[in-house]
Scaffold this motif. Structure first.
Motif, PDB file in Angstrom:
ATOM      1  N   LEU A  94       0.871  -1.166   0.000  1.00 19.53           N
ATOM      2  CA  LEU A  94       0.000   0.000   0.000  1.00 19.53           C
ATOM      3  C   LEU A  94       0.913   1.223   0.000  1.00 19.53           C
ATOM      4  CD1 LEU A  94      -2.958   0.979   0.201  1.00 19.53           C
ATOM      5  CD2 LEU A  94      -2.695   0.952   2.684  1.00 19.53           C
ATOM      6  N   LYS A  95       0.847   2.033  -1.085  1.00 23.82           N
ATOM      7  CA  LYS A  95       1.720   3.196  -1.223  1.00 23.82           C
ATOM      8  C   LYS A  95       1.270   4.339  -0.307  1.00 23.82           C
ATOM      9  CE  LYS A  95       2.867   2.458  -6.065  1.00 23.82           C
ATOM     10  NZ  LYS A  95       2.764   3.044  -7.406  1.00 23.82           N
ATOM     11  N   TYR A  96       2.264   5.011   0.258  1.00 23.83           N
ATOM     12  CA  TYR A  96       2.006   6.182   1.096  1.00 23.83           C
ATOM     13  C   TYR A  96       3.241   7.062   1.088  1.00 23.83           C
ATOM     14  CZ  TYR A  96       5.107   4.534   4.796  1.00 23.83           C
ATOM     15  OH  TYR A  96       6.214   4.148   5.511  1.00 23.83           O
ATOM     16  N   ASN A  97       3.126   8.240   1.666  1.00 23.18           N
ATOM     17  CA  ASN A  97       4.296   9.082   1.837  1.00 23.18           C
ATOM     18  C   ASN A  97       4.156   9.935   3.076  1.00 23.18           C
ATOM     19  OD1 ASN A  97       6.928   9.536   0.940  1.00 23.18           O
ATOM     20  ND2 ASN A  97       6.209   9.714  -1.175  1.00 23.18           N
ATOM     21  N   LEU A  98       5.265  10.515   3.499  1.00 24.03           N
ATOM     22  CA  LEU A  98       5.324  11.379   4.675  1.00 24.03           C
ATOM     23  C   LEU A  98       5.795  12.755   4.223  1.00 24.03           C
ATOM     24  CD1 LEU A  98       7.013   8.828   7.090  1.00 24.03           C
ATOM     25  CD2 LEU A  98       4.570   9.372   6.902  1.00 24.03           C
ATOM     26  N   PHE A 133       7.490  18.742  16.134  1.00 21.07           N
ATOM     27  CA  PHE A 133       7.418  18.823  14.681  1.00 21.07           C
ATOM     28  C   PHE A 133       6.325  17.864  14.224  1.00 21.07           C
ATOM     29  CE2 PHE A 133      11.707  19.822  15.910  1.00 21.07           C
ATOM     30  CZ  PHE A 133      12.017  20.937  15.160  1.00 21.07           C
ATOM     31  N   THR A 134       5.496  18.301  13.304  1.00 26.80           N
ATOM     32  CA  THR A 134       4.418  17.452  12.791  1.00 26.80           C
ATOM     33  C   THR A 134       4.867  16.747  11.519  1.00 26.80           C
ATOM     34  OG1 THR A 134       2.756  18.946  13.701  1.00 26.80           O
ATOM     35  CG2 THR A 134       2.022  17.422  11.994  1.00 26.80           C
ATOM     36  N   ILE A 135       4.542  15.451  11.443  1.00 29.66           N
ATOM     37  CA  ILE A 135       4.721  14.676  10.217  1.00 29.66           C
ATOM     38  C   ILE A 135       3.316  14.467   9.637  1.00 29.66           C
ATOM     39  CG2 ILE A 135       5.533  12.532   9.182  1.00 29.66           C
ATOM     40  CD1 ILE A 135       7.082  12.007  11.785  1.00 29.66           C
ATOM     41  N   TRP A 136       3.125  14.824   8.388  1.00 28.68           N
ATOM     42  CA  TRP A 136       1.853  14.583   7.722  1.00 28.68           C
ATOM     43  C   TRP A 136       2.008  13.345   6.852  1.00 28.68           C
ATOM     44  CZ3 TRP A 136       3.474  19.489   8.880  1.00 28.68           C
ATOM     45  CH2 TRP A 136       2.566  20.304   9.547  1.00 28.68           C
ATOM     46  N   GLY A 137       1.099  12.392   6.981  1.00 29.59           N
ATOM     47  CA  GLY A 137       1.148  11.156   6.206  1.00 29.59           C
ATOM     48  C   GLY A 137      -0.068  11.042   5.312  1.00 29.59           C
ATOM     49  N   ALA A 138       0.124  10.477   4.131  1.00 32.68           N
ATOM     50  CA  ALA A 138      -0.983  10.297   3.194  1.00 32.68           C
ATOM     51  C   ALA A 138      -0.820   8.990   2.432  1.00 32.68           C
ATOM     52  CB  ALA A 138      -1.039  11.464   2.214  1.00 32.68           C
ATOM     53  N   VAL A 139      -1.905   8.224   2.378  1.00 31.41           N
ATOM     54  CA  VAL A 139      -1.957   7.013   1.558  1.00 31.41           C
ATOM     55  C   VAL A 139      -2.483   7.426   0.191  1.00 31.41           C
ATOM     56  CG1 VAL A 139      -3.068   4.765   1.257  1.00 31.41           C
ATOM     57  CG2 VAL A 139      -2.334   5.499   3.528  1.00 31.41           C
ATOM     58  N   ASP A 140      -1.801   6.979  -0.863  1.00 28.62           N
ATOM     59  CA  ASP A 140      -2.224   7.325  -2.219  1.00 28.62           C
ATOM     60  C   ASP A 140      -3.597   6.740  -2.525  1.00 28.62           C
ATOM     61  OD1 ASP A 140       0.284   8.416  -2.394  1.00 28.62           O
ATOM     62  OD2 ASP A 140       1.064   6.948  -3.813  1.00 28.62           O
ATOM     63  N   MET A 141      -4.411   7.519  -3.225  1.00 28.35           N
ATOM     64  CA  MET A 141      -5.722   7.001  -3.620  1.00 28.35           C
ATOM     65  C   MET A 141      -5.591   6.134  -4.867  1.00 28.35           C
ATOM     66  SD  MET A 141      -7.518  10.443  -4.961  1.00 28.35           S
ATOM     67  CE  MET A 141      -6.749  11.542  -6.100  1.00 28.35           C
TER      68      MET A 141
END
Length: 163
Positions: A94-98, A133-141
């Motif tokens: 499952l692809k994601y990024n930070l 520090f905030t890390i924002w994470g998102a899983v690709d749709m």
């Protein structure tokens, strides 16, 4: 003559760094990031990422504010500029990024400008003043045909601090 000048430069550099010794330590604490459930139909209809955040906390024991660099590894099995979570050892990913920003435009990585560079690690001078520090994470749709289950990855967070 060149040899003498070179020697003088080294001696001057040694004199600049000699003097009182200090014990500086910086620590880093990172919360796990859970993306929750991923449903292709829910997120495809909304045309958005699955978005979550996590926190990095830095604390330096010195009585002086410190600057440093925070890097995030690419995980266990990155591919094509994205990180990938895996379900067990099945080969299902499952692809994601930070990201460094809430607009999800600046990927947080471990080289060059991908890192958080020259950031204040304390919120001010004096010890006991750590910084978040905030890390924002998102899983690709648009990732369909994935096996149901728990996907995971491991990210190494590295803190380099400057004296």
């Amino acid at each position: 003559m060149k040899y003498v000048r070179f020697f003088v430069v080294i001696a001057a550099a040694c004199l600049l760094f000699s003097g009182k010794a200090y014990a500086y330590t910086c620590t880093i604490t990172v919360n796990n990031m859970g993306f929750g459930s991923y449903d292709i139909y829910t997120y495809e209809a909304a045309k958005k990422y699955v978005e979550f955040t996590s926190i990095i906390y830095t604390y330096c024991s010195s009585s002086m504010a410190r600057n440093g660099t925070i890097s995030l590894s690419w995980g266990n099995d990155p591919s094509g500029g994205a990180r990938r979570m895996q379900i067990g050892s099945t080969g299902e990913f499952l692809k994601y990024n930070l990201y460094k920003d809430s607009g999800y435009s600046s990927v947080w990585g471990d080289t060059g400008t991908e890192r958080q560079i020259n950031v204040a690690l304390n919120s001010g001078s004096g010890s006991g003043r750590g910084k978040y520090f905030t890390i924002w994470g998102a899983v690709d749709m648009y990732q369909d045909a994935l096996a149901a289950g728990s996907y995971a990855d491991t990210i190494v967070v590295t803190l380099e601090y400057y004296l």
